[in-house]
Design an enzyme around this catalytic site. Structure first.
Site, PDB file in Angstrom:
ATOM      1  N   HIS A 152      21.248  11.438  21.996  1.00 36.81           N
ATOM      2  CA  HIS A 152      19.863  11.369  21.204  1.00 36.81           C
ATOM      3  C   HIS A 152      18.970  11.237  22.085  1.00 36.81           C
ATOM      4  O   HIS A 152      18.851  10.668  23.309  1.00 36.81           O
ATOM      5  CB  HIS A 152      19.789   9.861  20.415  1.00 36.81           C
ATOM      6  CG  HIS A 152      18.516   9.735  19.792  1.00 36.81           C
ATOM      7  ND1 HIS A 152      17.768  10.363  19.211  1.00 36.81           N
ATOM      8  CD2 HIS A 152      17.628   8.591  20.002  1.00 36.81           C
ATOM      9  CE1 HIS A 152      16.726  10.072  18.651  1.00 36.81           C
ATOM     10  NE2 HIS A 152      16.480   8.872  19.372  1.00 36.81           N
TER      11      HIS A 152
ATOM     12  N   HIS B 191      10.003  12.383  16.226  1.00 35.18           N
ATOM     13  CA  HIS B 191      10.972  11.345  17.100  1.00 35.18           C
ATOM     14  C   HIS B 191      11.794  12.120  18.012  1.00 35.18           C
ATOM     15  O   HIS B 191      11.575  11.534  19.141  1.00 35.18           O
ATOM     16  CB  HIS B 191      11.947  10.775  16.020  1.00 35.18           C
ATOM     17  CG  HIS B 191      12.832   9.801  16.423  1.00 35.18           C
ATOM     18  ND1 HIS B 191      13.694   9.243  15.494  1.00 35.18           N
ATOM     19  CD2 HIS B 191      13.038   9.326  17.450  1.00 35.18           C
ATOM     20  CE1 HIS B 191      14.354   8.280  16.100  1.00 35.18           C
ATOM     21  NE2 HIS B 191      14.159   8.607  17.509  1.00 35.18           N
TER      22      HIS B 191
ATOM     23  N   GLU C 180      19.247   2.031  18.108  1.00 35.26           N
ATOM     24  CA  GLU C 180      19.537   3.100  17.092  1.00 35.26           C
ATOM     25  C   GLU C 180      21.216   3.420  17.440  1.00 35.26           C
ATOM     26  O   GLU C 180      21.419   4.455  17.143  1.00 35.26           O
ATOM     27  CB  GLU C 180      18.931   4.507  17.700  1.00 35.26           C
ATOM     28  CG  GLU C 180      17.463   4.325  17.132  1.00 35.26           C
ATOM     29  CD  GLU C 180      16.618   5.552  17.515  1.00 35.26           C
ATOM     30  OE1 GLU C 180      16.147   6.011  16.341  1.00 35.26           O
ATOM     31  OE2 GLU C 180      16.422   5.918  18.493  1.00 35.26           O
TER      32      GLU C 180
ATOM     33  N   HIS D 270      14.467  12.388  23.170  1.00 33.95           N
ATOM     34  CA  HIS D 270      13.209  12.627  22.396  1.00 33.95           C
ATOM     35  C   HIS D 270      12.281  13.785  23.247  1.00 33.95           C
ATOM     36  O   HIS D 270      11.227  13.421  23.889  1.00 33.95           O
ATOM     37  CB  HIS D 270      12.241  11.324  22.932  1.00 33.95           C
ATOM     38  CG  HIS D 270      12.868  10.202  21.999  1.00 33.95           C
ATOM     39  ND1 HIS D 270      12.053   9.184  21.620  1.00 33.95           N
ATOM     40  CD2 HIS D 270      13.841   9.808  21.791  1.00 33.95           C
ATOM     41  CE1 HIS D 270      12.606   8.172  20.846  1.00 33.95           C
ATOM     42  NE2 HIS D 270      13.779   8.662  20.998  1.00 33.95           N
TER      43      HIS D 270
END
Length: 247
Positions: free
Chosen positions: A111, A179, A92, A113
């Site tokens: 980023h 996500h 990603e 989760h």
């Protein structure tokens, strides 16, 4: 444990160490369990430091300086040998690079989760300013809105990343449905702390609704009374605390 050292590009060793610490903070806070998640930092117009996948991958909780590699906006080595030893950018990477391409105000991208963030969003609970002095920066962030990118996809190309950036707009955080989240800021520390605040608000929302309560935004009169405690407290002191929490 990673053993292959990256090339010693001038001045980057302290930044690699700081990003590695930030990755461990995310894991310690439960925002990036297992082997998922990554952090990046803009170095110049074309290059960034980012947590890469290594030959002895063990997840964010065990990130070392050797896992932080210099790449360009297209995922190529930022200097010769930077991706030697079996290292590769995360799938990603476009999630990071598209934010950096389009947001000159941003230098760092996180980023993660966080399970509570994913659960709250799927339950239809928006991130709202439901608290006051409990978390002043988080309340201010929520009051201005936290958008949602409505696709539960792996953001592995520029087309999907552009969709996410469009949903994000000029906001510091965007939720990624089914996500996780993306947090962007001028510094790594601020990007991580924003993610922590959003995660806390999501967790509180789930607990309130689970206890049979209803979510209500902080009254405007109370919001107006919340002081700005400044970066020295909101960021610097808060970051020292996060580092102190690490095993």
């Amino acid at each position: 444990m990673s053993t292959t050292k990256p090339p010693q590009a001038d001045g980057l060793a302290p930044l690699r160490a700081m990003i590695a610490q930030a990755c461990r903070v995310l894991a310690a806070r439960g925002l990036a369990d297992g082997i998922l998640g990554h952090i990046s930092l803009r170095v110049d117009e074309r290059r960034l430091l980012v947590r890469c996948r290594g030959p002895q991958e063990r997840g964010l909780a065990f990130t070392t300086e050797a896992d932080i590699r210099l790449v360009d906006l297209d995922g190529r080595p930022g200097v010769a040998g930077e991706l030697d030893g079996g290292y590769a950018p995360p799938n990603e990477l476009p999630l990071h690079t598209e934010v950096l391409r389009t947001r000159p105000d941003v230098a760092a991208v996180v980023h993660a989760h966080p399970p509570d963030v994913v659960c709250a969003d799927l339950a239809g609970l928006a991130i709202r300013p439901i608290v006051g002095a409990f978390d002043i920066p988080g309340t201010r962030l929520a009051a201005d809105g936290v958008p949602v990118y409505p696709r539960g996809v792996l953001i592995r190309n520029r087309h999907l990343a552009a969709e996410m950036v469009s949903a994000m707009g000029e906001r510091p955080v965007v939720l990624l449905r089914a996500h996780g989240l993306t947090s962007a800021a001028a510094t790594v520390e601020q990007a991580v702390l924003q993610a922590v605040s959003v995660d806390q608000l999501a967790g509180l929302s789930l607990r309130i609704v689970g206890a049979g309560g209803k979510l209500a935004d902080l009254p405007e009169t109370d919001m107006a009374e919340l002081p700005d405690l400044g970066g020295a407290f909101n960021t610097q002191t808060a970051w020292r605390h996060e580092l102190a929490r690490l095993p």
